[in-house]
Design an enzyme around this catalytic site. Structure first.
Site, PDB file in Angstrom:
ATOM      1  N   ASP A 136       0.843  -1.205   0.000  1.00  0.00           N
ATOM      2  CA  ASP A 136       0.000   0.000   0.000  1.00  0.00           C
ATOM      3  C   ASP A 136       0.873   1.249   0.000  1.00  0.00           C
ATOM      4  O   ASP A 136       0.565   2.247  -0.663  1.00  0.00           O
ATOM      5  CB  ASP A 136      -0.926  -0.004   1.229  1.00  0.00           C
TER       6      ASP A 136
ATOM      7  N   HIS B   4      -5.461  -3.586   5.586  1.00  0.00           N
ATOM      8  CA  HIS B   4      -5.087  -3.912   4.201  1.00  0.00           C
ATOM      9  C   HIS B   4      -6.274  -4.510   3.445  1.00  0.00           C
ATOM     10  O   HIS B   4      -6.279  -5.685   3.100  1.00  0.00           O
ATOM     11  CB  HIS B   4      -3.887  -4.873   4.181  1.00  0.00           C
TER      12      HIS B   4
HETATM   13  N1  LIG Z   1      -0.308  -8.388   1.866  1.00  0.00           N
HETATM   14  C1  LIG Z   1      -0.385  -7.983   0.612  1.00  0.00           C
HETATM   15  O1  LIG Z   1      -0.198  -6.806   0.313  1.00  0.00           O
HETATM   16  C2  LIG Z   1      -0.651  -8.955  -0.482  1.00  0.00           C
HETATM   17  C3  LIG Z   1      -1.071 -10.232  -0.196  1.00  0.00           C
HETATM   18  N2  LIG Z   1      -1.303 -11.143  -1.187  1.00  0.00           N
HETATM   19  C4  LIG Z   1      -1.725 -12.480  -0.797  1.00  0.00           C
HETATM   20  O2  LIG Z   1      -0.626 -13.384  -0.842  1.00  0.00           O
HETATM   21  C5  LIG Z   1      -1.121 -14.724  -0.980  1.00  0.00           C
HETATM   22  C6  LIG Z   1      -0.336 -15.488  -2.028  1.00  0.00           C
HETATM   23  O3  LIG Z   1      -0.527 -14.930  -3.302  1.00  0.00           O
HETATM   24  P1  LIG Z   1       0.188 -15.568  -4.614  1.00  0.00           P
HETATM   25  O4  LIG Z   1       1.608 -15.834  -4.348  1.00  0.00           O
HETATM   26  O5  LIG Z   1      -0.194 -14.736  -5.749  1.00  0.00           O
HETATM   27  O6  LIG Z   1      -0.577 -16.966  -4.701  1.00  0.00           O
HETATM   28  P2  LIG Z   1      -0.106 -18.301  -5.428  1.00  0.00           P
HETATM   29  O7  LIG Z   1      -1.267 -19.217  -5.501  1.00  0.00           O
HETATM   30  O8  LIG Z   1       0.618 -17.979  -6.688  1.00  0.00           O
HETATM   31  O9  LIG Z   1       0.975 -18.906  -4.431  1.00  0.00           O
HETATM   32  C7  LIG Z   1       0.635 -19.349  -3.164  1.00  0.00           C
HETATM   33  C8  LIG Z   1       1.570 -20.475  -2.798  1.00  0.00           C
HETATM   34  O10 LIG Z   1       1.213 -20.914  -1.498  1.00  0.00           O
HETATM   35  C9  LIG Z   1       1.402 -22.317  -1.470  1.00  0.00           C
HETATM   36  N3  LIG Z   1       0.691 -22.921  -0.354  1.00  0.00           N
HETATM   37  C10 LIG Z   1      -0.621 -23.226  -0.224  1.00  0.00           C
HETATM   38  N4  LIG Z   1      -0.840 -23.826   0.974  1.00  0.00           N
HETATM   39  C11 LIG Z   1       0.364 -23.867   1.609  1.00  0.00           C
HETATM   40  C12 LIG Z   1       0.794 -24.363   2.854  1.00  0.00           C
HETATM   41  N5  LIG Z   1      -0.052 -24.939   3.705  1.00  0.00           N
HETATM   42  N6  LIG Z   1       2.100 -24.243   3.160  1.00  0.00           N
HETATM   43  C13 LIG Z   1       2.963 -23.656   2.318  1.00  0.00           C
HETATM   44  N7  LIG Z   1       2.621 -23.181   1.111  1.00  0.00           N
HETATM   45  C14 LIG Z   1       1.333 -23.294   0.761  1.00  0.00           C
HETATM   46  C15 LIG Z   1       0.903 -22.787  -2.835  1.00  0.00           C
HETATM   47  O11 LIG Z   1       1.409 -24.079  -3.131  1.00  0.00           O
HETATM   48  C16 LIG Z   1       1.466 -21.710  -3.729  1.00  0.00           C
HETATM   49  O12 LIG Z   1       2.737 -22.042  -4.224  1.00  0.00           O
HETATM   50  C17 LIG Z   1      -2.616 -14.570  -1.300  1.00  0.00           C
HETATM   51  O13 LIG Z   1      -3.349 -14.808  -0.129  1.00  0.00           O
HETATM   52  C18 LIG Z   1      -2.737 -13.115  -1.716  1.00  0.00           C
HETATM   53  O14 LIG Z   1      -4.034 -12.610  -1.509  1.00  0.00           O
HETATM   54  C19 LIG Z   1      -1.096 -10.815  -2.491  1.00  0.00           C
HETATM   55  C20 LIG Z   1      -0.650  -9.560  -2.838  1.00  0.00           C
HETATM   56  C21 LIG Z   1      -0.452  -8.521  -1.868  1.00  0.00           C
HETATM   57  O1  LIG Z   2      -5.677  -7.413  -3.943  1.00  0.00           O
HETATM   58  C1  LIG Z   2      -5.315  -8.553  -3.625  1.00  0.00           C
HETATM   59  O2  LIG Z   2      -6.073  -9.523  -3.531  1.00  0.00           O
HETATM   60  C2  LIG Z   2      -3.876  -8.750  -3.288  1.00  0.00           C
HETATM   61  C3  LIG Z   2      -3.444  -7.668  -2.396  1.00  0.00           C
HETATM   62  O3  LIG Z   2      -3.635  -7.713  -1.202  1.00  0.00           O
HETATM   63  C4  LIG Z   2      -2.928  -6.446  -3.020  1.00  0.00           C
HETATM   64  O4  LIG Z   2      -2.551  -6.443  -4.198  1.00  0.00           O
HETATM   65  O5  LIG Z   2      -2.902  -5.435  -2.310  1.00  0.00           O
END
Ligand SMILES: NC(=O)C1=CN([C@@H]2O[C@H](COP(=O)(O)OP(=O)(O)OC[C@H]3O[C@@H](n4cnc5c(N)ncnc54)[C@H](O)[C@@H]3O)[C@@H](O)[C@H]2O)C=CC1
Ligand SMILES: O=C([O-])CC(=O)C(=O)O
Length: 352
Positions: free
Chosen positions: A187, A214
């Protein structure tokens, strides 16, 4: 040769970090020494969209001596690939629950991007049913294998996953509120980019605190405190910048059209935040970034604001500072939603 590559990786990180809340002379100081203490960083969910580029960026960070990459699948490949990069850290890949303890043991910082991302039309809260359980089980293992680690929670919905982690750690008797962070750095990264674009100031010099939580309106950028000051922005432009920052995640989800949410910018933001945590652990002074932490600056038990990082994690939760009337309104409007998300997380942790 190794020293040359290391120095250029350091220089790249330094340039990348120079736009963070932390002032650049501190970054220079922290990178000027050739010898840094041993630090193990674990990434849980390391084979995912965020996990892979985050693993790459952490491999470039000279503050890391051991990089532990864990996922339920795919980590041997990611670890073999990243491990060939000739920078300081040793890389090890771990896969499946039976290797989770080994992955975590001795970690100083654990970064959690494990879990499912959004698709168009979904809110972050729609991820709760799947991600709450994933985060809970990973936090049970953290309490067992590396109870002193700083935990950087990326998995959504952050407004609920952080309270879940806190409850798990409380139950295990390991909770230290200074060591649990919801990563809201993206953010801040977005607010800086959008502000610089609109006010035509050099992006590398921009600082904008982002407070609250967030998700949607709980994300409250404080453009009245942005630096360098821009006197040209109208109230309408500030409103538009605020809305764009709040909807930044959705903008990416829609542009990716079903192929997930922000991964590359999140990996960047996650790497900057983990770097700040490592600097704090290493005793660099005055490291300040925004994060969603246990807080008493409002009546809510968790709240994102600027925090000072130190040898034990959060050293000080900084106050909100003076808010504009528009920001005061935003603050009041976000509280019910943020409170409900926090309560949902706490309830889940107690019932499951
Ligand atoms: N805090 C923030 O600003 C943001 C948060 N996110 C969040 O981050 C998370 C991940 O997003 P992506 O990487 O795009 O998803 P993705 O699906 O590409 O990767 C997630 C990974 O987590 C793994 N996974 C699932 N269960 C697991 C477990 N029990 N132990 C270890 N690994 C496990 C999967 O195998 C996969 O490789 C989502 O919840 C998303 O909403 C995404 C963008 C920004
Ligand atoms: O928007 C989403 O789901 C992933 C996230 O938290 C971000 O990009 O800020």
């Amino acid at each position: 040769m190794k020293a040359v590559v290391l120095r250029s990786a350091e220089a790249a990180l330094r340039r990348a970090s120079s736009s963070s809340c932390t002032s650049s002379h501190l970054l220079r100081r922290s990178y000027s020494s050739e010898s840094h203490p041993e630090r193990k960083v674990a990434v849980l969910g390391a084979a995912g969209g965020i996990g892979q580029p985050l693993a790459l960026l952490m491999k470039l960070n000279p503050l890391v001596s051991t990089l532990s990459l864990y996922d339920i699948a795919g980590t041997p490949g990611v670890a073999a690939d990243v491990g060939h990069i000739n920078t300081r850290s040793e890389v090890a890949g771990f896969m499946g629950e039976e290797q989770l303890g080994q992955a975590l043991k001795g970690s100083d910082v654990v970064i959690i991007p494990a879990g499912v991302p959004r698709k168009p039309g979904m809110t972050r809260d729609d991820l709760f049913n799947i991600n709450a359980g994933i985060v809970k089980s990973l936090c049970i293992a953290i309490a067992k294998y590396c109870p002193n680690a700083l935990v950087n929670m990326i998995s959504n919905p952050v407004n609920s996953t952080v309270p879940i982690a806190a409850e798990v750690f409380k139950k295990a008797g390991t909770y230290d509120e200074r060591k649990l962070f919801g990563v809201t750095m993206l953010d801040v990264v977005r607010a800086k980019t959008f502000y610089a674009g609109k006010s035509k100031v050099p992006v590398a010099e921009v600082n904008v605190p982002v407070v609250g939580g967030h998700a949607g309106i709980t994300i409250l950028p404080l453009f009245s405190q942005a630096t360098p000051k821009s006197n040209d922005l109208s109230d309408e432009e500030i409103k538009a910048l605020t809305k764009r920052t709040q909807d930044g995640g959705t903008e990416v989800v829609e542009a990716k059209a079903g192929k997930g949410s922000a991964t590359l910018s999140m990996a960047y933001a996650g790497a900057i935040f983990a770097d700040a945590c490592l600097k704090g652990l290493n005793g660099v002074s005055d490291v300040v970034e925004c994060s969603f932490v246990q807080s008493n600056i409002t009546e809510l038990p968790f709240f994102a604001s600027k925090v000072r990082l130190g040898k034990n994690g959060v050293e000080e939760v900084l106050g909100l500072g003076p808010l504009s009337d528009y920001e005061k309104q935003g603050l009041e409007s976000l509280k019910p939603e943020l409170q409900a998300s926090i309560e949902k997380g706490i309830k889940f942790a107690h019932q499951n």
